[in-house]
Write a protein that holds these residues in place. Structure first.
Motif, PDB file in Angstrom:
ATOM      1  N   CYS A  53       0.832  -1.214   0.000  1.00  0.00           N
ATOM      2  CA  CYS A  53       0.000   0.000   0.000  1.00  0.00           C
ATOM      3  C   CYS A  53       0.862   1.258   0.000  1.00  0.00           C
ATOM      4  O   CYS A  53       0.571   2.223  -0.717  1.00  0.00           O
ATOM      5  N   ASP A  62      -4.974   5.864   5.162  1.00  0.00           N
ATOM      6  CA  ASP A  62      -5.628   5.041   4.142  1.00  0.00           C
ATOM      7  C   ASP A  62      -5.272   3.567   4.317  1.00  0.00           C
ATOM      8  O   ASP A  62      -6.119   2.689   4.151  1.00  0.00           O
ATOM      9  N   LEU A  66      -7.809   0.446   4.883  1.00  0.00           N
ATOM     10  CA  LEU A  66      -7.753  -0.772   4.070  1.00  0.00           C
ATOM     11  C   LEU A  66      -7.595  -2.018   4.950  1.00  0.00           C
ATOM     12  O   LEU A  66      -8.244  -3.032   4.711  1.00  0.00           O
ATOM     13  N   SER A  69     -10.809  -2.804   6.455  1.00  0.00           N
ATOM     14  CA  SER A  69     -11.719  -3.349   5.443  1.00  0.00           C
ATOM     15  C   SER A  69     -11.426  -4.812   5.151  1.00  0.00           C
ATOM     16  O   SER A  69     -12.357  -5.593   4.935  1.00  0.00           O
ATOM     17  N   LEU A  78     -16.166  -2.054   1.782  1.00  0.00           N
ATOM     18  CA  LEU A  78     -15.666  -2.315   0.430  1.00  0.00           C
ATOM     19  C   LEU A  78     -15.941  -1.136  -0.500  1.00  0.00           C
ATOM     20  O   LEU A  78     -15.130  -0.814  -1.361  1.00  0.00           O
ATOM     21  N   VAL A  81     -13.310   1.341   0.120  1.00  0.00           N
ATOM     22  CA  VAL A  81     -12.062   0.936  -0.524  1.00  0.00           C
ATOM     23  C   VAL A  81     -12.055   1.414  -1.969  1.00  0.00           C
ATOM     24  O   VAL A  81     -11.070   1.979  -2.446  1.00  0.00           O
ATOM     25  N   ASP A  82     -13.151   1.209  -2.660  1.00  0.00           N
ATOM     26  CA  ASP A  82     -13.257   1.667  -4.046  1.00  0.00           C
ATOM     27  C   ASP A  82     -13.076   3.182  -4.121  1.00  0.00           C
ATOM     28  O   ASP A  82     -12.352   3.688  -4.980  1.00  0.00           O
TER      29      ASP A  82
END
Length: 166
Positions: A53, A62, A66, A69, A78, A81-82
């Motif tokens: 990442c 971030d 993630l 998630s 999710l 995340v997108d």
């Protein structure tokens, strides 16, 4: 495994691993009888995930989102995340555009050099000195603004070298 082994396996510096532990991105490992950290395979996988990442230039906040998630598998997570990846892509595209503009400016500046420094002044230095005086230059033809900050003018030695024809 010890922290040195984890570091070698993932390519992440030992101090960075400790930082990730302190910040909560990496759970604290068990301690052996002698007090050494004893990392499990799950630490290795999680650290590899963090490293990947970070290689994508994602912020630690971030990365934390993630990681949450991955563990939750919640549809709302999710979707976040997108959105996070879309936002990151937008940032990268903006930086690419900025870097392309910078490249064009440097190309324009480089074109001012005729490489015959024995007989001509350095065109690049002349352009930079002109810009420092608030004049238009090859790399910023329409920018007649003043220097960005007090004291941002070219040093006297740069101006005198350009005026001497060096």
């Amino acid at each position: 495994m010890r922290i040195g082994e984890l570091s070698k396996s993932t390519g992440v510096d030992i101090e960075t691993i400790r930082f990730y532990e302190k910040s909560g991105l990496l759970p604290p490992p068990a301690r052996s009888d002698n007090g050494y950290r004893d990392y499990a395979h799950a630490h290795l996988e999680r650290l590899a995930f963090i490293r990947h990442c970070r290689a994508l230039d994602m912020s630690l906040a971030d990365v934390a989102l993630l990681l949450d998630s991955v563990e939750s598998r919640d549809p709302a997570a999710l979707a976040r995340v997108d959105g996070l990846v879309a936002s990151q892509l937008g940032k990268v595209r903006a930086r690419l555009k900025s870097m392309q503009a910078l490249e064009a400016q440097l190309v324009a500046l480089q074109k001012r050099c005729d490489a015959d420094h024995d007989h001509h002044a350095c065109g690049i230095l002349e352009e930079l000195v002109s810009a420092a005086h608030g004049e238009a230059c090859a790399c910023h033809p329409g920018d007649h603004g003043a220097p960005e900050a007090p004291g941002a003018a070219a040093p006297a030695s740069a101006g005198s070298a350009a005026s001497r024809g060096a």
